[in-house]
Motif scaffolding. Structure first.
Motif, short mmCIF file in Angstrom:
data_model
loop_
_atom_site.label_atom_id
_atom_site.label_comp_id
_atom_site.label_asym_id
_atom_site.label_seq_id
_atom_site.Cartn_x
_atom_site.Cartn_y
_atom_site.Cartn_z
N ILE A 162 -39.49 91.49 -23.27
CA ILE A 162 -40.22 92.25 -22.24
C ILE A 162 -40.65 93.61 -22.79
O ILE A 162 -41.79 94.04 -22.60
CB ILE A 162 -39.35 92.42 -20.98
CG1 ILE A 162 -39.17 91.05 -20.33
CG2 ILE A 162 -39.99 93.39 -19.99
CD1 ILE A 162 -38.30 91.04 -19.12
N LYS A 163 -39.75 94.28 -23.54
CA LYS A 163 -40.12 95.58 -24.08
C LYS A 163 -41.23 95.44 -25.11
O LYS A 163 -42.15 96.28 -25.17
CB LYS A 163 -38.90 96.23 -24.73
CG LYS A 163 -37.97 96.86 -23.73
CD LYS A 163 -36.87 97.60 -24.43
CE LYS A 163 -35.99 98.29 -23.40
NZ LYS A 163 -34.86 98.94 -24.00
N MET A 165 -43.57 93.12 -25.22
CA MET A 165 -44.83 92.83 -24.53
C MET A 165 -45.33 94.08 -23.80
O MET A 165 -46.53 94.37 -23.77
CB MET A 165 -44.63 91.70 -23.51
CG MET A 165 -44.24 90.37 -24.11
SD MET A 165 -45.44 89.74 -25.27
CE MET A 165 -46.76 89.30 -24.21
N CYS A 166 -44.39 94.80 -23.20
CA CYS A 166 -44.74 96.03 -22.46
C CYS A 166 -45.41 97.02 -23.42
O CYS A 166 -46.44 97.63 -23.09
CB CYS A 166 -43.44 96.61 -21.92
SG CYS A 166 -43.63 97.58 -20.48
N PHE A 169 -48.94 95.81 -24.30
CA PHE A 169 -49.91 95.96 -23.21
C PHE A 169 -50.21 97.44 -22.93
O PHE A 169 -51.32 97.78 -22.52
CB PHE A 169 -49.42 95.24 -21.95
CG PHE A 169 -49.74 93.77 -21.97
CD1 PHE A 169 -50.92 93.30 -21.41
CD2 PHE A 169 -48.91 92.86 -22.59
CE1 PHE A 169 -51.25 91.95 -21.46
CE2 PHE A 169 -49.22 91.51 -22.64
CZ PHE A 169 -50.39 91.04 -22.07
N LEU A 170 -49.22 98.30 -23.17
CA LEU A 170 -49.47 99.74 -22.99
C LEU A 170 -50.50 100.20 -24.03
O LEU A 170 -51.46 100.91 -23.70
CB LEU A 170 -48.16 100.53 -23.14
CG LEU A 170 -48.26 102.04 -23.00
CD1 LEU A 170 -48.80 102.43 -21.64
CD2 LEU A 170 -46.90 102.71 -23.22
N ALA A 172 -52.64 98.33 -25.50
CA ALA A 172 -53.91 97.69 -25.16
C ALA A 172 -54.63 98.45 -24.05
O ALA A 172 -55.84 98.70 -24.13
CB ALA A 172 -53.64 96.26 -24.72
N ALA A 173 -53.88 98.84 -23.01
CA ALA A 173 -54.50 99.55 -21.88
C ALA A 173 -55.10 100.87 -22.36
O ALA A 173 -56.23 101.21 -22.00
CB ALA A 173 -53.45 99.79 -20.79
N PHE A 430 -38.50 100.73 -27.24
CA PHE A 430 -39.76 99.97 -27.31
C PHE A 430 -40.27 100.07 -28.74
O PHE A 430 -40.35 101.17 -29.29
CB PHE A 430 -40.81 100.57 -26.36
CG PHE A 430 -40.48 100.45 -24.90
CD1 PHE A 430 -40.97 99.40 -24.15
CD2 PHE A 430 -39.67 101.38 -24.28
CE1 PHE A 430 -40.67 99.29 -22.80
CE2 PHE A 430 -39.35 101.28 -22.94
CZ PHE A 430 -39.85 100.24 -22.19
N VAL B 19 -44.72 103.97 -16.65
CA VAL B 19 -45.66 103.06 -17.33
C VAL B 19 -46.22 102.05 -16.32
O VAL B 19 -47.41 101.72 -16.35
CB VAL B 19 -44.95 102.33 -18.51
CG1 VAL B 19 -45.83 101.23 -19.08
CG2 VAL B 19 -44.59 103.33 -19.60
N PHE B 26 -54.66 101.45 -13.89
CA PHE B 26 -55.70 100.69 -14.59
C PHE B 26 -56.21 99.54 -13.72
O PHE B 26 -57.41 99.29 -13.64
CB PHE B 26 -55.15 100.13 -15.91
CG PHE B 26 -55.28 101.09 -17.06
CD1 PHE B 26 -54.33 102.08 -17.25
CD2 PHE B 26 -56.34 101.02 -17.94
CE1 PHE B 26 -54.44 102.98 -18.29
CE2 PHE B 26 -56.47 101.92 -18.98
CZ PHE B 26 -55.51 102.90 -19.16
N ILE B 44 -55.07 93.70 -17.97
CA ILE B 44 -54.03 94.28 -18.82
C ILE B 44 -53.17 95.25 -18.02
O ILE B 44 -51.94 95.25 -18.14
CB ILE B 44 -54.67 94.96 -20.06
CG1 ILE B 44 -55.14 93.86 -21.02
CG2 ILE B 44 -53.69 95.89 -20.77
CD1 ILE B 44 -55.99 94.34 -22.16
N LEU B 48 -49.24 94.87 -17.46
CA LEU B 48 -48.42 96.01 -17.89
C LEU B 48 -47.54 96.49 -16.73
O LEU B 48 -46.34 96.75 -16.91
CB LEU B 48 -49.32 97.15 -18.39
CG LEU B 48 -48.63 98.45 -18.75
CD1 LEU B 48 -47.66 98.26 -19.90
CD2 LEU B 48 -49.66 99.52 -19.12
N LEU B 51 -44.69 93.94 -16.21
CA LEU B 51 -43.69 93.97 -17.28
C LEU B 51 -42.86 95.25 -17.23
O LEU B 51 -41.63 95.21 -17.38
CB LEU B 51 -44.38 93.86 -18.65
CG LEU B 51 -44.96 92.50 -19.01
CD1 LEU B 51 -45.80 92.62 -20.26
CD2 LEU B 51 -43.85 91.48 -19.22
N ASN B 55 -38.86 95.67 -16.67
CA ASN B 55 -38.00 96.38 -17.62
C ASN B 55 -37.24 97.51 -16.93
O ASN B 55 -36.06 97.73 -17.20
CB ASN B 55 -38.83 96.93 -18.78
CG ASN B 55 -37.95 97.46 -19.87
OD1 ASN B 55 -37.21 96.69 -20.48
ND2 ASN B 55 -37.98 98.75 -20.08
#
Lengths: 491, 156
Positions: A162-163, A165-166, A169-170, A172-173, A430, B19, B26, B44, B48, B51, B55
């Motif tokens: 999860i971390k 992927m998080c 995606f962070l 990516a955003a 992360f 986050v 977004f 995304i 995000l 996720l 977490n």
């Protein structure tokens, strides 16, 4: 093309860049808390000022030299200069304690050289064959490949899926802030003019997230108090080290192969390679009990493996445009700044760059291993420098580097924010590689997605139009399903 | 006295929820944009947010929890009751917002009338799969989130 690259390195500018890069990489590998990534991040603005046709020699040399030099303080002082050198300590430090420090450094230098060269040779041999294959890549294939990288690599990197992927995606955003590459409209800019240009790779990612995040924790602490290593050149020990290493050729080759394969799988990195090679040699050894007590094989295995990772990582980085490690993520960023896109077309568009990187890595590996061995004892004292002396040097370099790119003071602010973000990511476990991966690859993913959509007249037919794209789509599904099993195997 | 593992002090949860909020920003901002401009950022951001929420919840569950309120007051830690109240509140809000965003993204994409089954399906399937599989796997009840997810789109 390799002949052109060979002629190129005879130019004094190129030779000077390789020497400079090797020296910088060597010193940053030695300094506590810093690494090749920090050196690359700090010097990345130079990529804009040096001729782009030769700047990659500098960056490849930094990378090649920093991996080896991390082993020096690990062996002499029990301080791993880089994370890759943690396993090197297991047998390297006991050897130094037994009065065999120079023997250990010799074993490390030769194993590093063999590991590095073996993986680079592997890539150089494979590249022409792979080149034909990668030409089959169009927008749909690139889209699936990038999707595969973003969905599976973060899941493999670090302790938590999860971390990982998080983090991806962070990244990516944040990469999507600014003008859309599809429509040209502004998005996610909070109404500011500055963010219209997006978060630039050098000030935000390289200097902020990578370099400044390393400096912040240094401000809070000091380096461990360790006694300085005292030693002198002893040629007999060097001779013993050479004989000891060459007496285990299969161990060297096995570890190099492990490092190359692990390096070619993005996200795993040098630490995994070192542990895998160490565990493999220990399992195959007739005297497993000697491991951890100064066994030559216990030292040469991780050193050959972690140096082979850089060559193995060339495969996904240069052939597919997927950064194989943090260092390569930064080098890809520097390429992109200069209008060079690593990936399937790099071999046809910029063949000189590919061979230049191969030669730069090769020469810096040889230079760092041979010259570094002689200078290892006096230079190892750098590893005991207190953070209080390092921070005031590195921090202004970060500010100047961030400002230089666009000569905009707001970039310094963005670097500071990037540093806080990078520090928070590291502080809470992360991984940074998935973040960099998302930041660099998602704009490519978006562009290829829309290109493919247009090819399919707005439908999904374009995504599965060729056997390669179908195979890659299946690969995405299969590897995502197999990720938990892979993680269990790796752990 | 400590019922949970030692270590985390809540900083990770705060960071994760920050986050998650960024992800939600977004996703919501994407709705104001042209489809082609906002699609990637919206999806995304949505993933995000999910996720990061998961977490954050996980890190809260790892947080040292003490049974004795006096001990909690002295050490600055949290009692199980307070911890779970905060957790459910944050979860309900985060999950609800994400479902709302997911549904509104779907409506928005449907109205744009381009490859509806492909574009509409993607955000909903992503949100549903990730939240149901992960959160149910953690033993977290989804009812508050689903309820808010159903109510919020009507309120909006």
């Amino acid at each position: 093309m390799i002949v052109d690259a060979l002629q190129e390195i005879l130019r004094w500018e190129v030779a000077a860049l390789i020497l400079l890069g090797s020296g910088i990489g060597y010193v940053f590998g030695l300094l506590p808390g810093l690494s090749g990534v920090t050196a690359l991040a700090l010097l990345s603005p130079l990529g804009l000022f040096i001729d782009p046709n030769i700047s990659f020699y500098l960056f490849a040399s930094i990378l090649g030299a920093s991996v080896f030099s991390g082993a020096v303080p690990a062996i002499l002082l029990r301080i791993p200069g880089t994370p890759y050198s943690i396993v090197t300590m297991f047998d390297g430090y006991p050897m130094a304690q037994q009065g065999r420090a120079l023997e250990a450094l010799t074993v490390s230098a030769i194993a590093s050289m063999v590991g590095g060269l073996a993986s680079i040779l592997f890539f150089a041999a494979l590249a022409p064959v792979a080149r034909a294959g990668v030409l089959l890549f169009g927008s749909a294939e690139t889209f699936w490949l990038v999707t595969w990288a973003i969905l599976t690599i973060p899941a493999l990197a670090g302790k938590s899926i999860i971390k990982g992927m998080c983090s991806a995606f962070l990244g990516a955003a944040l990469a999507l802030i600014g003008r859309s590459i599809v429509t040209g409209e502004f998005r996610f800019t909070l109404g500011t003019y500055y963010l219209g240009g997006g978060l630039a790779i050098i000030p935000f990612l390289a200097i902020g997230v990578f370099a400044m995040s390393t400096v912040y924790p240094m401000m809070a602490g000091n380096s461990a108090s360790v006694s300085r290593f005292q030693g002198a050149m002893d040629w007999r020990q060097i001779g013993r080290g050479i004989r000891g290493t060459l007496a285990a050729p299969f161990a060297l080759l096995r570890s190099s192969a492990i490092g190359t394969v692990v390096g070619a799988i993005p996200g795993l990195g040098g630490v995994t390679a070192s542990f895998a090679a160490y565990a493999s040699e220990r399992a195959l050894s007739r005297h497993p009990a000697s491991f951890g007590r100064g066994a030559v094989r216990g030292l040469l295995a991780p050193e050959a493996a972690n140096n082979a990772v850089a060559g193995g990582a060339l495969l996904p980085t240069l052939l597919l445009g997927i950064p194989g490690s943090l260092e390569w993520a930064l080098i890809i960023g520097i390429f992109q700044m200069n209008g060079i896109q690593p990936g399937p077309l790099l071999f046809t568009d910029h063949p000189g760059t590919v061979w230049g990187i191969i030669l730069g890595l090769t020469l810096s590996t040889v230079l760092a291993s041979s010259i570094g061995l002689i200078a290892a004892v006096p230079l190892s004292r750098l590893a005991t420098i207190r953070f209080a002396y390092i921070v005031p040097v590195i921090l202004p370099m970060c500010f100047v580097g961030a400002f230089l790119v666009n000569q905009n003071i707001l970039d310094v602010g963005i670097a500071l924010i990037g540093g806080i973000l990078g520090y928070a990511l590291m502080r809470y476990g992360f991984e940074l590689l998935p973040f960099a991966l998302g930041f660099i690859l998602v704009p490519i993913m978006e562009a290829t997605f829309y290109q493919t959509l247009q090819i399919g007249f707005g439908g999904i037919s374009g995504f599965l139009a060729s056997p390669v794209s179908v195979a890659l789509a299946v690969l995405c599904v299969v590897t995502m399903g197999a990720t938990p099993w892979l993680r269990r195997r790796l752990s | 006295m400590a019922a949970g593992p030692q270590g985390a002090k809540g900083g990770e949860a705060v960071f994760s929820f920050a986050v998650a909020l960024l992800g939600s920003y977004f996703a919501v901002s994407a709705l104001m944009l042209n489809r082609d401009t906002g699609l990637f950022g919206g999806l995304i951001g949505l993933v995000l947010a999910v996720l990061a929420t998961v977490n954050g919840v996980q890190s809260l569950r790892r947080r040292p929890v003490v049974a004795d309120p006096e001990d909690a007051a002295q050490t600055g830690r949290i009692t199980p009751g307070l911890a779970w109240t905060i957790l459910y509140f944050v979860l309900a809000l985060a999950v609800g917002l994400q479902w709302a965003t997911g549904i509104w993204t779907a409506i928005f994409l449907y109205r744009s009338r381009v490859s509806p089954w492909f574009l509409i399906g993607l955000p909903l399937v992503l949100v549903a799969l990730i939240e149901i599989v992960l959160l149910r796997g953690m033993g977290v009840p989804l009812f508050p989130g689903l309820l808010l997810g159903g109510v919020l789109p009507r309120l909006l």
